[in-house]
Design an enzyme around this catalytic site. Structure first.
Site, PDB file in Angstrom:
ATOM      1  CB  SER A 567      -1.015  -0.025   1.184  1.00 28.27           C
ATOM      2  OG  SER A 567      -1.950   0.637   0.834  1.00 28.27           O
ATOM      3  CG  ASP A 652      -7.077  -1.997  -3.295  1.00 26.60           C
ATOM      4  OD1 ASP A 652      -7.348  -1.391  -2.433  1.00 26.60           O
ATOM      5  OD2 ASP A 652      -5.889  -2.494  -3.168  1.00 26.60           O
ATOM      6  CG  HIS A 687      -5.803  -2.182   0.194  1.00 30.62           C
ATOM      7  ND1 HIS A 687      -5.131  -1.695  -0.753  1.00 30.62           N
ATOM      8  CD2 HIS A 687      -5.065  -1.868   1.340  1.00 30.62           C
ATOM      9  CE1 HIS A 687      -4.190  -0.932  -0.234  1.00 30.62           C
ATOM     10  NE2 HIS A 687      -4.220  -1.074   0.986  1.00 30.62           N
TER      11      HIS A 687
END
Length: 715
Positions: A567, A652, A687
């Site tokens: 991320s 995501d 995610h």
């Protein structure tokens, strides 16, 4: 919502930094792209953007539209190529998977927590992907009530996230949040009748938080807007046809959430940005009341209210007190600052991280010098009780304690070579009692490993801590492989913890290290401030300094050093790989936030406007040029790059799938080496990748097999 499982000087300045470190001769590896069919080549359809006289051409902008069949076709081609390249590692993946599984107690149960007449716990069962949530009334000897079996709920679904549940005060209903997309932003709210085990006729989409009023029939919840920002608070009586809009947050920098407190006295509405907060409340006994502002928002001031039956405790932070200070306020007249009594003074070297209010004590979690300490402070004043920890590197976290009248509190303790253990601290006796220790069925001896704390020196002279673990007997001659991990954004600490996964690398001779770089708050709130906005590059140069120390002190070498981050940590991977590709042999960038400028200029995307206080507003020239100078996608150039595995998730919501897809496409078109570059796109989830525990282990085994194979370890 932050990009975080498990989760933004000038262009010339960046060029000057990179030009000082030319790439060494390409690292050779027996595992390279020449062994395989050609990789997919994404079509180039140029899109030009101009800001402040700066023109940027993006040939892969078209990849953002997942309704375009050509986009899905390209992603599937990338996955097929990745499968072809990784086919020879199938046996290694299976071996690693079984190793990790052997360190996990598959049939396990959490230690129960008593709340409002019931003991609550959850359990995992061998062969099942998800948890089962249970309770027993009054005693652990009472009959078990299973109120959520997530395995049944997820049956037949490619992805399923059970985000949590909220029991009504009368213990008869449970509001719960879930989704079937794998996205960590968009949840459906339903309510289960615990007497029948069936859901009632109630459903709301796009819910982010929930709280019950004391009548057990009035529900408060927050909902998200099209950019996935939690922006409205609704109040609804269960049998009413519609909800009432109680509050709307119109400032796009802020999100708003609702919760009930431990005392069940108030319903609280929190409004927060990256630097400012505001709180409202109403009576949980009189849920039709209007909301009342606790303290009006002031830009740059963050505060949090912790109720006590006789006081409000207030954690307060502003630009002069970055680490926070704490006050004791009267219940009536608390807006008069002259009535505030200092309870815990600000310390420039110690950050207040967590607070739990009990009847007689306020328990605080404090972070100093990168380590956590716990203190119990008497509400009435007097000597504090300090919990001490002997190891040089560890992590401690306060655990939920719903019992206000308790004379004890729970905390979990872990370190790089100590399994996570739950303790209960008896405050008056000053004694910790072990409640539950993480079991490692395949066996584990902490004394077989060495844990160290190292300090790297950043280019500006700042000392940066790094935690390291390796098997005893390691030769410090540079021959050992290593994996360095970090995150470095949003003030989120890069915690040291016991991982059942990383020992599949450590037991193969790896040094495993966690860098606690600026942008996190490992060394206090200033540590965070010094790694955000116009100081963001400190995050990258700190990580590079840690990498160089591992090489200089011969824990590893550049030909053996792998790095990983996800991320915003994937942004870190992209930035340092552009800046110093010569330092790294292999990179795993998980759901990386790499297209910083284009994403932050598009306020229709999730997590953009609300992130200006973290990365800056690129509609202002100073921030635009600074972001452009480090944005990984914008700074890819014709040079040798390490072996790279880049992951993404089609669903995501934190880092949209097109960022890793575009990143790989552009890297392919410009890199000058024959090292591997793979894109692994999860077509069913978001995610966090796979949502089931066995699926997550498979994801980890896949990534570790890539690292091992690239470095030359095949078993």
């Amino acid at each position: 919502m932050k990009r975080i499982h498990l989760a933004l000087p000038l262009v010339a300045t960046f060029a000057a930094i990179t030009s000082c470190h030319t790439t060494k001769e390409e690292k050779t590896t027996p595992f390279n792209q020449d062994q395989f069919p050609p990789a997919p080549v994404a079509e180039r359809i140029s899109q030009t953007f101009e800001n402040f006289g700066e023109k940027r051409t993006d040939p892969y902008y078209w990849l953002k539209d997942k309704t375009n069949p050509k986009v899905i076709e390209y992603l599937k081609a990338e996955n097929a190529y990745t499968d072809t390249v990784m086919a020879s590692t199938k046996k290694l993946q299976e071996t690693i998977y079984n190793e990790i599984l052997g360190r996990i107690k598959e049939d396990d149960q959490t230690y129960p927590t008593f709340d409002n007449g019931y003991y609550y716990y959850n359990r995992s069962e061998k062969g099942k992907q998800y948890l089962t949530y249970c309770r027993r009334k009054g005693s652990m000897e009472a009959p078990e009530e299973v109120f959520f079996d997530v395995n049944q709920m997820a049956e037949g679904k490619n992805a399923f996230i059970f985000e949590g549940y909220f029991i009504s005060p009368d213990n008869q209903k449970a509001a719960y949040l879930y989704n079937e997309t794998g996205s960590y932003a968009e949840y459906t709210l339903k309510i289960r009748d615990l007497s029948t085990g069936s859901d009632i006729n109630f459903r709301v989409e796009g819910v982010a938080s929930v709280a019950w009023a004391n009548d057990s029939k009035t529900l408060f919840y927050s909902t998200i807007d099209k950019s996935l920002r939690s922006h409205q608070i609704h109040r609804q009586v269960l049998d009413a046809p519609n909800s009432e809009l109680l509050y709307q947050e119109d400032d796009a920098r802020f999100s708003t959430y609702v919760s009930a407190d431990k005392l069940k006295r108030h319903i609280w509405v929190f409004n927060e940005s990256s630097s400012t907060s505001e709180t409202r409340y109403l009576s949980a006994d009189n849920p039709t009341q209007p909301l009342k502002v606790f303290l009006p928002r002031t830009q740059g001031v963050e505060y949090a209210v912790y109720p006590h039956k006789d006081y409000f405790f207030l954690r307060y932070k502003d630009d002069k007190h970055l680490n926070g200070e704490m006050y004791k306020l009267p219940l009536v007249g608390y807006t008069d600052h002259t009535l505030w009594k200092e309870f815990l003074a600000h310390d420039p070297n110690t950050r207040i991280e967590g607070i739990d209010v009990l009847k007689d004590y306020v328990v605080v979690s404090l972070r100093k010098n990168g380590l956590t300490q716990l203190e119990a402070l008497p509400v009435a004043g007097g000597e504090k009780h300090v919990v001490s920890f002997p190891e040089p590197v560890y992590s401690v976290s306060l655990k939920e304690n719903p019992m206000y009248d308790s004379g004890s509190f729970r905390y979990s303790y872990t370190s790089l070579n100590r399994p996570t253990t739950l303790y209960e601290y008896e405050i008056a006796e000053g004694k910790s009692n072990k409640l539950k220790e993480q079991e490692v069925p395949s066996g584990f001896n902490p004394d077989d490993y060495t844990v160290e704390r190292l300090w790297a020196t950043a280019p500006d002279g700042v000392k940066v801590p790094m935690a390291v673990v390796y098997k005893k007997g390691l030769k410090r001659d540079g021959s050992a492989p290593a994996l360095l991990y970090s995150y470095g954004s949003y003030g989120s600490n890069s915690r040291v913890y016991f991982s059942t996964s990383y020992y599949s690398l450590i037991d193969r001779g790896f040094v495993f290290a966690i860098a606690q770089i600026r942008g996190g708050s490992d060394l206090g709130e200033q540590w965070y401030e010094d790694g955000k906005l116009l100081h963001k590059k400190n995050t990258f140069t700190d990580f590079i300094a840690c990498s160089e120390l591992l090489i200089k002190d011969k824990y590893t070498s550049a030909d053996k050093l792998a790095i990983a981050g996800g991320s915003a940590g994937g942004l870190l991977m992209g930035a340092v790989t552009n800046m110093r590709p010569d330092l790294y042999h292999t990179v795993v960038a998980q759901v990386p936030f790499v297209d910083v400028v284009t994403t932050m200029l598009d306020d229709t995307l999730p997590l953009t406007t609300g992130e200006y206080e973290e990365w800056g507003n690129p509609n202002e020239e100073e921030y635009f040029r600074y972001m452009l100078s480090y944005s990984p996608y914008d700074n890819i150039k014709a040079q040798n790059y390490p072996n790279m595995l880049v992951t993404g998730g089609l669903n995501d919501s934190q880092v949209l799938f097109h960022e890793p897809a575009k990143y790989v496409a552009k890297l392919r078109s410009l890199k000058t080496d024959k090292n591997l570059l793979l894109l692994h796109m999860d077509m069913d989830s978001g995610h966090g990748g796979s949502t089931g525990r066995y699926g997550r282990i498979k994801d980890t085994a896949f990534e570790f097999a890539f690292i091992l194979k690239c470095i030359g370890i095949e078993k």
